[in-house]
Structures are given as C-alpha cells and as structure tokens.
Design an enzyme around this catalytic site. Structure first.
Site, PDB file in Angstrom:
ATOM      1  N   HIS A  38      59.340  29.626  -8.521  1.00 56.35           N
ATOM      2  CA  HIS A  38      60.257  30.199  -7.725  1.00 56.35           C
ATOM      3  C   HIS A  38      61.567  29.653  -8.162  1.00 56.35           C
ATOM      4  CE1 HIS A  38      60.395  26.280  -5.985  1.00 56.35           C
ATOM      5  NE2 HIS A  38      59.051  26.000  -5.337  1.00 56.35           N
TER       6      HIS A  38
ATOM      7  N   HIS B  55      62.197  26.093  -9.423  1.00 58.36           N
ATOM      8  CA  HIS B  55      61.855  25.763 -10.579  1.00 58.36           C
ATOM      9  C   HIS B  55      62.837  26.232 -11.807  1.00 58.36           C
ATOM     10  CE1 HIS B  55      57.881  25.657  -8.354  1.00 58.36           C
ATOM     11  NE2 HIS B  55      57.872  24.553  -9.015  1.00 58.36           N
TER      12      HIS B  55
ATOM     13  N   GLY C  45      62.383  17.697  -9.484  1.00 59.57           N
ATOM     14  CA  GLY C  45      63.116  17.971  -8.383  1.00 59.57           C
ATOM     15  C   GLY C  45      63.182  16.918  -7.374  1.00 59.57           C
TER      16      GLY C  45
ATOM     17  N   LYS D  18      63.079  17.507  -4.266  1.00 56.22           N
ATOM     18  CA  LYS D  18      62.530  17.915  -3.202  1.00 56.22           C
ATOM     19  C   LYS D  18      61.068  17.048  -2.846  1.00 56.22           C
ATOM     20  CE  LYS D  18      59.777  21.022  -0.657  1.00 56.22           C
ATOM     21  NZ  LYS D  18      58.446  20.952  -1.436  1.00 56.22           N
TER      22      LYS D  18
ATOM     23  N   GLN E 223      57.410  11.623  -5.470  1.00 59.76           N
ATOM     24  CA  GLN E 223      57.047  11.803  -6.809  1.00 59.76           C
ATOM     25  C   GLN E 223      58.323  11.358  -7.815  1.00 59.76           C
ATOM     26  OE1 GLN E 223      54.870  15.324  -8.389  1.00 59.76           O
ATOM     27  NE2 GLN E 223      56.893  16.186  -9.058  1.00 59.76           N
TER      28      GLN E 223
ATOM     29  N   VAL F 146      66.563  23.052  -4.226  1.00 57.97           N
ATOM     30  CA  VAL F 146      67.270  24.439  -4.013  1.00 57.97           C
ATOM     31  C   VAL F 146      66.693  25.009  -2.785  1.00 57.97           C
ATOM     32  CG1 VAL F 146      67.459  26.531  -5.159  1.00 57.97           C
ATOM     33  CG2 VAL F 146      67.108  24.614  -6.483  1.00 57.97           C
TER      34      VAL F 146
ATOM     35  N   SER G 119      59.433  26.116  -1.782  1.00 50.34           N
ATOM     36  CA  SER G 119      58.326  25.546  -2.299  1.00 50.34           C
ATOM     37  C   SER G 119      57.308  26.653  -2.395  1.00 50.34           C
ATOM     38  CB  SER G 119      57.916  24.761  -1.102  1.00 50.34           C
ATOM     39  OG  SER G 119      56.497  24.363  -1.213  1.00 50.34           O
ATOM     40  N   SER G 120      56.268  26.352  -3.392  1.00 52.41           N
ATOM     41  CA  SER G 120      55.348  27.212  -3.537  1.00 52.41           C
ATOM     42  C   SER G 120      54.367  27.244  -2.418  1.00 52.41           C
ATOM     43  CB  SER G 120      54.396  26.819  -4.874  1.00 52.41           C
ATOM     44  OG  SER G 120      55.282  26.611  -5.865  1.00 52.41           O
TER      45      SER G 120
HETATM   46  O1  PAF Z   1      55.773  18.694  -9.041  1.00 47.17           O
HETATM   47  C1  PAF Z   1      54.775  19.100  -9.665  1.00 47.17           C
HETATM   48  O2  PAF Z   1      54.664  20.412  -9.906  1.00 47.17           O
HETATM   49  C2  PAF Z   1      53.514  18.220 -10.148  1.00 47.17           C
HETATM   50  O3  PAF Z   1      53.304  17.115  -9.346  1.00 47.17           O
HETATM   51  C3  PAF Z   1      53.754  17.794 -11.744  1.00 47.17           C
HETATM   52  C4  PAF Z   1      54.986  16.940 -11.841  1.00 47.17           C
HETATM   53  C5  PAF Z   1      54.045  18.956 -12.585  1.00 47.17           C
HETATM   54  C6  PAF Z   1      52.424  16.892 -12.236  1.00 47.17           C
HETATM   55  O4  PAF Z   1      51.388  17.983 -11.938  1.00 47.17           O
END
Ligand code: PAF
Length: 281
Positions: free
Chosen positions: A30, A33, A146, A148, A152, A175, A184-185
C-alpha cells in the site's frame, strides 16, 4: 525493474549492483510501502540501487494467525515498486528461502517479550531469522523499515548491533490515511463500522501526547487518557495492550521521558491493529 525469484539469480545480480538500499516487505503493498521505496530511492540517489523483497514469511505467523489468508497481490506489488523507483524486486518461493530440514534460527530474548511479542510467541524470532537471511542474500548497505511496526524496527536495530551485520537501518514515519488511520495490509479486514471508528487509535495516541506535552508524565494517567477515547467508540474491540515504553529497549516505564513511546494494539472482529506515538519534543 528486474524481477528475481531465485537465490542463484540474486547472487549474480548482486555482484554488479554496487551500493544497495533494501526494503523488505511481505507484499500486499500500500502507500506506506510505496513511501518506504521512495525513501530508499532518496537514500540511494541516482548512483546506488534500490531493491525490495516480497516474501510472506511463514516463520513469523503463529499457528492460528493469517498466513494462509494473508493477501498476495504480486502483479500490483510489482507495479507499485516500479512506480516508486525500485531497480529490482526479489520475490522467492518459500522453498527457495527455507531448506526443508533447516535447523538453525535466531532467538531474541528481551525486546520481543513485550507489546505484540507478549501475545505472538515466536513472531519476532521468525522476523529476525528472515531478515538476517534476507540481509545475507541481498547484502544491502542500507535498509528501510517503517515506524508503524516500531517493535520490529527496534528489534532489527538490536539484531544488526548484536550480530554485527554491516547494514545501516533507517526508520521511516508511519504513513496514514487522511483520517489518521495508519496504513496497514490488515485494514482490509475491517468492517465498514470498524473502519469508521478505527481512526480513534490515532486520536487517542495524539491526546496522550498532548497530555504529555502539557506535563502529564505518569504512565497510568497517559494510558487512562487513551482508554477513555477508545471506550467512547462502540465498534472498537478490546485493547490487547496500551503500554508506555522506552523507544530503544522497549522496557515498560512508569514515568515518561524524552525518548518514550506509547504503543497499542486493539482487537477488531477479524483483525488486530497496532499504532504508536513517540513522546519526543
Ligand atoms: O514488516 C514486514 O513486512 C515483515 O515483518 C518483514 C520485515 C518483511 C519480515 O518478513
């Protein structure tokens, strides 16, 4: 833009690619990304290369999570990457990435036990393992993630530090839709009534930040502010967590300081959405 699906082709491409900025994704791309790819393009300038990966990583989904129904929209994703300025997309199959008898994986033992990690055991170990593998495959100089998925991002910074991986990690602002909902997906899983009330997540976080800017520092009061906003929206589900943490260590705080973060997750009928706000001046 080049599409690569095998490790062998990737290794060959990498040999002559030069300085590389990398955007790992799971596809279903989206505008959020697209922004990461555009930012990567800015970091890369006209000389360096930008590559994205599209790989739905089975290792980071729990047994009752949405691996099978996670949206797969490769053609649209490729068009979006091309439009945002990627030079190459790596979109391997699961078999290409994981050996059937693989026996080694990465385990994170501190930052992954809080926030989303508390209810998703093994999730961040799966993220660390695939990101380390993608870094080894892609050998990027820089990588873009990101904010968001703040947890992570913090864990990947720790991964790179602890395993001495020579990649410069950039964190990019979330975003949002025009009403404030973080892209978000998983937003596509919301019903119309849920979608209408979902911007309350952002509104609640903004109110807490206002309170903090006004001198409120206690975690209980900040969290209460958020709970009150969320409770006023009938279609919102139960919060999974609302937590004040340190931006780097993600350890819970009782008093907010200049490098704090409030992160939250809320259950909806078919989705669980997350958002966060940095408490920094
Ligand atoms: O954020 C994501 O889309 C995933 O966790 C990632 C970093 C691509 C790892 O699979």
């Amino acid at each position: 833009m080049t599409l690569i699906e095998t490790v062998k082709e990737l290794r060959a491409w990498r040999k002559s690619a030069g300085h590389l900025v990398f955007v790992p994704t799971m596809g279903a791309l989206h505008e959020g990304h697209a922004t990461l790819v555009r930012e990567a393009r800015l970091f890369a300038g006209s000389e360096a290369k930008v590559a994205a990966s599209i790989f739905v990583n089975p290792l980071q989904f729990g047994p009752n999570e949405d691996f099978d129904r996670y949206p797969r929209t490769l053609d649209q994703d490729l068009a979006m990457c091309a439009e945002a300025g990627a030079d190459m997309v790596f979109a391997p199959s699961v078999q290409e990435v994981y050996h059937a008898d693989r026996s080694i994986q990465i385990r994170e033992s501190s930052l992954s036990h809080v926030l989303c990690g508390a209810s998703r055991p093994g999730h961040f170990d799966g993220v660390c393992t695939v990101v380390a593998k993608l870094f080894n495959l892609m050998q990027p100089d820089e990588a873009v993630f990101g904010k968001k998925d703040y947890q992570q991002l913090a864990i990947i910074r720790r991964l790179v530090r602890d395993l001495d991986i020579p990649v410069l990690v950039h964190g990019i602002e979330t975003v949002r839709e025009s009403d404030g909902l973080a892209m978000s997906s998983r937003n596509r899983y919301l019903s119309a009534a849920e979608r209408a009330q979902a911007p309350a997540l952002r509104a609640a976080l903004m109110q807490a930040k206002e309170a903090w800017l006004g001198g409120v520092t206690g975690s209980q009061r900040l969290i209460e502010t958020i709970r009150a906003v969320l409770a006023s929206q009938a279609s919102l589900g139960r919060p999974d967590y609302i937590t004040l943490v340190d931006q780097q260590t993600l350890q819970p705080l009782t008093i907010a300081h200049e490098h704090s973060l409030i992160a939250l997750a809320v259950f909806f009928d078919k989705a669980r959405l997350i958002d966060n706000i940095e408490l920094s001046h």
